[in-house]
Design an enzyme around this catalytic site. Structure first.
Site, mmCIF file in Angstrom:
data_model
loop_
_atom_site.group_PDB
_atom_site.id
_atom_site.type_symbol
_atom_site.label_atom_id
_atom_site.label_comp_id
_atom_site.label_asym_id
_atom_site.label_seq_id
_atom_site.Cartn_x
_atom_site.Cartn_y
_atom_site.Cartn_z
ATOM 1 N N ASN A 11 57.810 -81.216 22.768
ATOM 2 C CA ASN A 11 56.740 -80.642 23.596
ATOM 3 C C ASN A 11 56.199 -81.697 24.571
ATOM 4 O O ASN A 11 55.491 -82.621 24.172
ATOM 5 C CB ASN A 11 55.641 -80.144 22.642
ATOM 6 C CG ASN A 11 54.519 -79.441 23.367
ATOM 7 O OD1 ASN A 11 54.164 -79.821 24.480
ATOM 8 N ND2 ASN A 11 53.963 -78.438 22.727
ATOM 9 N N ASP A 73 51.623 -82.259 13.902
ATOM 10 C CA ASP A 73 51.784 -80.822 13.716
ATOM 11 C C ASP A 73 50.444 -80.136 13.808
ATOM 12 O O ASP A 73 49.455 -80.641 13.275
ATOM 13 C CB ASP A 73 52.435 -80.532 12.365
ATOM 14 C CG ASP A 73 53.930 -80.498 12.519
ATOM 15 O OD1 ASP A 73 54.447 -79.469 12.980
ATOM 16 O OD2 ASP A 73 54.566 -81.522 12.235
ATOM 17 N N PHE A 157 49.589 -75.126 27.206
ATOM 18 C CA PHE A 157 50.783 -74.614 26.537
ATOM 19 C C PHE A 157 50.352 -73.832 25.292
ATOM 20 O O PHE A 157 49.170 -73.803 24.935
ATOM 21 C CB PHE A 157 51.725 -75.757 26.151
ATOM 22 C CG PHE A 157 51.135 -76.725 25.157
ATOM 23 C CD1 PHE A 157 50.377 -77.796 25.580
ATOM 24 C CD2 PHE A 157 51.332 -76.555 23.787
ATOM 25 C CE1 PHE A 157 49.821 -78.680 24.662
ATOM 26 C CE2 PHE A 157 50.785 -77.441 22.865
ATOM 27 C CZ PHE A 157 50.019 -78.513 23.308
ATOM 28 N N ARG A 204 44.044 -82.492 18.679
ATOM 29 C CA ARG A 204 45.056 -83.561 18.720
ATOM 30 C C ARG A 204 44.388 -84.905 18.997
ATOM 31 O O ARG A 204 44.686 -85.910 18.375
ATOM 32 C CB ARG A 204 46.087 -83.236 19.802
ATOM 33 C CG ARG A 204 47.235 -84.215 19.892
ATOM 34 C CD ARG A 204 48.398 -83.607 20.621
ATOM 35 N NE ARG A 204 48.771 -82.363 20.001
ATOM 36 C CZ ARG A 204 48.489 -81.162 20.498
ATOM 37 N NH1 ARG A 204 47.876 -81.034 21.654
ATOM 38 N NH2 ARG A 204 48.825 -80.078 19.843
HETATM 39 P P1 IMP Z 1 53.283 -77.576 16.358
HETATM 40 O O1 IMP Z 1 53.237 -77.570 14.882
HETATM 41 O O2 IMP Z 1 52.528 -78.679 16.937
HETATM 42 O O3 IMP Z 1 54.665 -77.405 16.867
HETATM 43 O O4 IMP Z 1 52.476 -76.334 16.870
HETATM 44 C C1 IMP Z 1 52.636 -75.055 16.329
HETATM 45 C C2 IMP Z 1 52.348 -74.028 17.387
HETATM 46 O O5 IMP Z 1 50.987 -74.127 17.776
HETATM 47 C C3 IMP Z 1 53.202 -74.192 18.622
HETATM 48 O O6 IMP Z 1 53.637 -72.923 19.013
HETATM 49 C C4 IMP Z 1 52.274 -74.787 19.650
HETATM 50 O O7 IMP Z 1 52.563 -74.327 20.945
HETATM 51 C C5 IMP Z 1 50.905 -74.310 19.181
HETATM 52 N N1 IMP Z 1 49.936 -75.361 19.496
HETATM 53 C C6 IMP Z 1 49.828 -76.582 18.926
HETATM 54 N N2 IMP Z 1 48.868 -77.312 19.528
HETATM 55 C C7 IMP Z 1 48.384 -76.527 20.509
HETATM 56 C C8 IMP Z 1 47.397 -76.741 21.513
HETATM 57 O O8 IMP Z 1 46.782 -77.789 21.650
HETATM 58 N N3 IMP Z 1 47.183 -75.712 22.345
HETATM 59 C C9 IMP Z 1 47.844 -74.544 22.248
HETATM 60 N N4 IMP Z 1 48.775 -74.295 21.353
HETATM 61 C C10 IMP Z 1 49.047 -75.285 20.481
#
Ligand code: IMP
Length: 221
Positions: A11, A73, A157, A204
């Site tokens: 990402n 994550d 995103f 984050r």
């Molecule tokens: P991951 O575990 O970080 O891959 O996130 C899991 C899901 O949550 C993914 O589909 C990301 O796009 C969404 N996601 C994670 N962090 C954010 C954010 O800060 N804004 C929007 N969507 C998020």
């Protein structure tokens, strides 16, 4: 000398956020996508378990033993959906998309404004895990907020187009949804504000701050 942190993620939005945040602290963040290595995301009950599994899979693929490995994550947890999609956020984004979350909440709609606010209350959570060559350090961050009524166009995103963060107080701490703070997106979603504004609220950013604080404490700084 800047320390290299390899960030295991596909990402680019996350990499940009981490770079912007960690550069001033003296870290160079570089995206890690090891050639010919498949990192699988386990279906676990917690973000921490998912992050740890990725660290274990990727730590042997660091370009240098002196470098650090970062995994992060995150997930969207909607109160009225009993914290769904949570650890299933990626899958839900791919399948239902943002509009699907709105449709699910529309089934729970209430005429009562207090109940209606409760229905839309949600939070982002993030776990950042860092392998420093000998141990894994975990940082955690939460961003409370609510789900918008419409998907907004703009930057960001994932679920950014439907997530409105709660206002922050003078210390940068989030307030209960519905309270006015000194920093606010004034009802705009993460998708409608720039990256810099998002970072002040972001789960984050908080997870990375927590991580760096521990890293520095371990190094006696
Ligand atoms: P991951 O575990 O970080 O891959 O996130 C899991 C899901 O949550 C993914 O589909 C990301 O796009 C969404 N996601 C994670 N962090 C954010 C954010 O800060 N804004 C929007 N969507 C998020």
């Amino acid at each position: 000398m800047t320390t290299k942190i390899w960030f295991l993620t596909g990402n680019h939005g996350k990499v940009a956020e981490a770079q912007h945040h960690l550069r001033p602290l003296g870290y160079e963040v570089i995206q890690l996508m090891p050639d010919g290595v498949t990192i699988t995301e386990p279906q676990a009950d917690t973000l921490r378990e998912v992050a740890l599994s990725k660290i274990e899979q990727a730590k042997h693929h660091l370009p240098s033993e002196d470098d650090l490995l970062l995994v992060e994550d995150a997930g969207l947890f909607v109160d009225a959906l009993d914290d769904f999609p949570g650890v299933y956020s990626s899958f839900v984004l791919r399948t239902l998309q943002c509009s699907g979350i709105l449709r699910l909440l529309n089934h729970l709609i209430s005429e009562d404004p207090v109940q209606s606010a409760k229905v839309r209350s949600a939070r982002f959570e993030a776990v950042a895990a860092l392998w420093d060559g000998s141990e894994v350090i975990f940082g955690q961050g939460v961003c409370p907020g609510s789900i918008a009524y419409q998907v907004t166009e703009g930057e960001g995103f994932g679920f950014d187009p439907i997530f409105i963060p709660s206002d922050l107080d003078e210390f940068g701490e989030p307030l209960e949804p519905g309270n006015y703070g000194v920093l606010s997106t004034h009802g705009a979603t993460f998708g409608a504000v720039g990256q810099e504004i998002k970072e002040a609220f972001s789960h984050r950013t908080r997870a990375l701050d927590d991580l760096i604080r521990q890293l520095k404490a371990n190094q006696g700084q």
